[in-house]
Motif scaffolding. Sequence first.
Motif, mmCIF file in Angstrom:
data_model
loop_
_atom_site.group_PDB
_atom_site.id
_atom_site.type_symbol
_atom_site.label_atom_id
_atom_site.label_comp_id
_atom_site.label_asym_id
_atom_site.label_seq_id
_atom_site.Cartn_x
_atom_site.Cartn_y
_atom_site.Cartn_z
ATOM 1 N N LYS A 1 -1.714 6.182 -2.468
ATOM 2 C CA LYS A 1 -2.669 5.302 -3.156
ATOM 3 C C LYS A 1 -3.921 5.153 -2.300
ATOM 4 C CE LYS A 1 -0.021 4.293 -6.651
ATOM 5 N NZ LYS A 1 -0.322 4.669 -8.004
ATOM 6 N N LYS B 1 -2.546 -2.930 -3.107
ATOM 7 C CA LYS B 1 -2.404 -3.910 -4.188
ATOM 8 C C LYS B 1 -2.182 -5.256 -3.519
ATOM 9 C CE LYS B 1 0.618 -5.307 -7.925
ATOM 10 N NZ LYS B 1 1.926 -5.104 -8.543
ATOM 11 N N TRP C 1 0.856 -1.182 0.000
ATOM 12 C CA TRP C 1 0.000 0.000 0.000
ATOM 13 C C TRP C 1 0.896 1.238 0.000
ATOM 14 C CZ3 TRP C 1 -5.048 0.079 3.266
ATOM 15 C CH2 TRP C 1 -5.873 1.142 2.847
ATOM 16 N N GLU D 1 -1.457 -9.539 -4.007
ATOM 17 C CA GLU D 1 -0.865 -10.493 -4.938
ATOM 18 C C GLU D 1 -0.688 -11.846 -4.261
ATOM 19 O OE1 GLU D 1 3.404 -11.083 -7.246
ATOM 20 O OE2 GLU D 1 3.062 -9.271 -6.104
#
Length: 168
Positions: A45, A49, A41, A51
């Motif tokens: 932002k 994100k 992070w 993954e």
Amino acid sequence: MATLTVLEFDTADSAQKALHVVEDLSKRQLINLHDAAIVTWPEGKKKPKTEQLHNLAGVGALSGAFWGMLFGLIFFVPILGIVVGAAMGALAGSMSHVGISDDFIKSVRSKVTEGTSALFLMTSDAVEDRVADAMKQFKFEVIATNLSAKEEKKLHETFVEEEAAPAR
């Protein structure tokens, strides 16, 4: 027994660096790494994100559905609002039967924020002193839930991807 561990780091790139250390420990058989996912992070932002580490897929690896549901409950329910929140609340209840409690979700949500990163690990059989020594180089907070054998079995029954049978 497997442990779902969340390591929260005070920088957006530290989780990735720590993962490399954990993967090395796994290769040296100092920890059994079943599956992992990363949340980054970066500053500025609006959302993190996420993954899943696909290179760990295989026997015992959790599905993308598990990680997607977990990350949705932790990070995206507050963003989506109350209507979707009610539906996600029902999903949160379903996660509790596999050892992931509301308190766990709320704790992770409050600690993994903008400017931080987190490493989510499903592990077992760690050589604790060697793992601790290798991880000393990082500044992190541990948020963990230990799964009982029954909870681990339920988690795998619910979310583990079955490997495709080889073609004949």
